[in-house]
Write a protein that holds these residues in place. Structure first.
Motif, mmCIF file in Angstrom:
data_model
loop_
_atom_site.group_PDB
_atom_site.id
_atom_site.type_symbol
_atom_site.label_atom_id
_atom_site.label_comp_id
_atom_site.label_asym_id
_atom_site.label_seq_id
_atom_site.Cartn_x
_atom_site.Cartn_y
_atom_site.Cartn_z
ATOM 1 N N PHE A 1 6.091 16.873 -47.320
ATOM 2 C CA PHE A 1 6.401 15.451 -47.422
ATOM 3 C C PHE A 1 6.938 14.899 -46.101
ATOM 4 N N MET A 2 7.603 15.745 -45.301
ATOM 5 C CA MET A 2 8.078 15.291 -43.999
ATOM 6 C C MET A 2 6.920 15.169 -43.013
ATOM 7 N N ARG A 3 5.980 16.092 -43.092
ATOM 8 C CA ARG A 3 4.800 15.987 -42.216
ATOM 9 C C ARG A 3 4.002 14.733 -42.551
ATOM 10 N N ASN A 4 3.865 14.449 -43.841
ATOM 11 C CA ASN A 4 3.170 13.231 -44.250
ATOM 12 C C ASN A 4 3.921 11.988 -43.778
ATOM 13 N N ALA A 5 5.249 12.029 -43.866
ATOM 14 C CA ALA A 5 6.059 10.887 -43.447
ATOM 15 C C ALA A 5 5.914 10.628 -41.946
ATOM 16 N N LEU A 6 5.895 11.705 -41.153
ATOM 17 C CA LEU A 6 5.724 11.543 -39.706
ATOM 18 C C LEU A 6 4.341 10.977 -39.376
ATOM 19 N N LEU A 7 3.335 11.392 -40.150
ATOM 20 C CA LEU A 7 1.990 10.856 -39.957
ATOM 21 C C LEU A 7 1.945 9.367 -40.281
ATOM 22 N N VAL A 8 2.595 8.989 -41.376
ATOM 23 C CA VAL A 8 2.664 7.569 -41.731
ATOM 24 C C VAL A 8 3.401 6.787 -40.644
ATOM 25 N N GLY A 9 4.481 7.378 -40.125
ATOM 26 C CA GLY A 9 5.216 6.724 -39.045
ATOM 27 C C GLY A 9 4.342 6.480 -37.823
ATOM 28 N N LEU A 10 3.479 7.449 -37.506
ATOM 29 C CA LEU A 10 2.551 7.286 -36.386
ATOM 30 C C LEU A 10 1.577 6.143 -36.641
ATOM 31 N N LEU A 11 0.995 6.111 -37.844
ATOM 32 C CA LEU A 11 0.031 5.062 -38.184
ATOM 33 C C LEU A 11 0.698 3.685 -38.200
ATOM 34 N N VAL A 12 1.904 3.633 -38.729
ATOM 35 C CA VAL A 12 2.648 2.374 -38.766
ATOM 36 C C VAL A 12 2.954 1.892 -37.355
ATOM 37 N N SER A 13 3.330 2.807 -36.485
ATOM 38 C CA SER A 13 3.693 2.452 -35.109
ATOM 39 C C SER A 13 2.506 1.868 -34.354
ATOM 40 N N ILE A 14 1.319 2.390 -34.608
ATOM 41 C CA ILE A 14 0.122 1.863 -33.953
ATOM 42 C C ILE A 14 -0.112 0.415 -34.371
ATOM 43 N N ALA A 15 -0.045 0.172 -35.684
ATOM 44 C CA ALA A 15 -0.302 -1.186 -36.189
ATOM 45 C C ALA A 15 0.757 -2.169 -35.722
ATOM 46 N N CYS A 16 2.040 -1.792 -35.849
ATOM 47 C CA CYS A 16 3.104 -2.738 -35.496
ATOM 48 C C CYS A 16 3.196 -2.928 -33.991
ATOM 49 N N GLY A 17 2.837 -1.912 -33.214
ATOM 50 C CA GLY A 17 2.865 -2.062 -31.765
ATOM 51 C C GLY A 17 1.796 -3.005 -31.261
#
Length: 263
Positions: A8-24
Motif C-alpha cells: 500500500f505504501m508503494r502504491n501510495a508513492l506511485l499515486v504521489g508521482l502521478l499526482v505530482s505530474i498533473a499538478c506540476g
C-alpha cells in the motif's frame, strides 16, 4: 526505507508521482493565469459526482470526472458569455455541487464507508483500478499540453495579445479548464477535495520564484510535488497522521522556506 516493503505504501508513492505530474503541469497554468478560485470551484463540484456514483452504484471517480468537467466548461462559458459576476457564478456552482453530493450520499443504500477519503484524501487506500484511471488521465493531460503548449503559454501570459494574434482564445480557455478538471480528479484521492487547491498551487508557486521559463517552472513544480508527497507520506506513516493533510503541511512549510530563501 522499510515502508517500501508494504504494497500500500508503494502504491501510495506511485499515486504521489502521478499526482505530482498533473499538478506540476496544470498548476503552472493555474498560477500564471491566476485562476485558483475557479480551480477551487471545480474541485468542490466533484463531490456531487462522487455522491451520484455511490447512489447509482458506479465508480465514484467516474462521477467526479463527469461533474468536474461539466462544471469547468460551465464556468468557462459563463465567464465568456454571461453578464453575471464570475465569482458569484462560481460560488453558486461550488455550493450546488457540494449540496448534490450530500443528498445523493444520503439517498444511497447502505453506508459509504470511504466517503471521507474524498473530502480529506486517503492516498494510502487508493485501489489499483484507480491508479490505472489516474495514469490514463495523466497521459491525456500530458498529450493535450504537448500539443497546445505554445497556445496555452500565449493565453496564460497575455490573453488579449493572443486574441489579436488570431488564436482561438475562447476554445483554449475552455480546454485549459477541462485540463484543470481532470487534474482535480487525479488529486482527489491523494489529498481530498478540500485540500486540492493547495497542492495545485503551492509547488508551481514555489517553482515560479526560481524559474525563468514555463517549461522550467513545470519541471521544478513536478519535482517539488514528488518531494512533498513522498515526505508527507513518510511523516504520516511514522507519526500516524492523516496523509493528505500532512502532505499539504509539508508543502506549506516548503513554500515558507522558499520565500525566506528568495528574500
Amino acid at each position: 526505507m522499510g515502508i517500501l516493503h508494504f504494497e500500500f505504501m508503494r502504491n501510495a508513492l506511485l499515486v504521489g508521482l502521478l499526482v505530482s505530474i498533473a499538478c506540476g503541469v496544470i498548476g503552472t497554468y493555474v498560477v500564471v493565469k491566476r485562476i485558483v478560485f475557479i480551480s477551487g470551484g471545480i474541485s468542490h463540484t466533484a463531490y456531487g459526482g462522487i455522491g451520484l456514483g455511490y447512489y447509482l452504484g458506479f465508480n465514484p471517480m467516474v462521477g467526479a470526472t463527469i461533474f468536474t468537467v461539466a462544471s469547468a466548461l460551465g464556468m468557462g462559458l459563463v465567464q465568456q458569455r454571461s453578464r453575471q459576476r464570475e465569482d458569484t457564478v462560481i460560488g453558486v456552482m461550488w455550493a450546488v455541487g457540494m449540496a448534490l453530493g450530500i443528498i445523493f450520499v444520503k439517498l444511497s443504500p447502505g453506508y459509504a464507508a470511504d466517503l471521507m477519503s474524498y473530502l480529506f484524501g486517503s492516498i494510502l487506500t487508493v485501489p489499483v483500478r484507480d491508479i490505472g484511471y489516474i495514469f490514463m488521465l495523466d497521459l491525456l493531460i500530458a498529450g493535450i499540453v504537448y500539443r497546445y503548449f505554445d497556445e496555452f503559454k500565449a493565453v496564460a501570459f497575455d490573453e488579449e495579445f493572443a486574441r489579436v494574434s488570431g488564436l482561438k482564445t475562447d476554445f483554449l480557455n475552455l480546454l485549459l479548464l477541462f485540463l484543470v478538471a481532470l487534474t482535480v480528479v487525479v488529486m482527489i484521492r491523494a489529498v481530498g477535495i478540500i485540500l486540492v487547491i493547495a497542492l495545485l498551487t503551492i509547488p508551481p508557486a514555489i517553482a515560479g520564484e526560481f524559474s525563468h521559463g514555463l517549461k522550467g517552472m513545470m519541471m521544478l513544480a513536478v519535482l517539488l510535488g514528488i518531494i512533498f508527497t513522498s515526505a508527507g507520506l513518510g511523516l504520516s506513516y511514522l507519526f500516524d497522521l492523516p496523509s493528505g493533510a500532512t502532505i499539504i503541511l509539508v508543502a506549506a512549510v516548503g513554500y515558507i522556506l522558499a520565500l525566506l530563501c528568495k528574500r
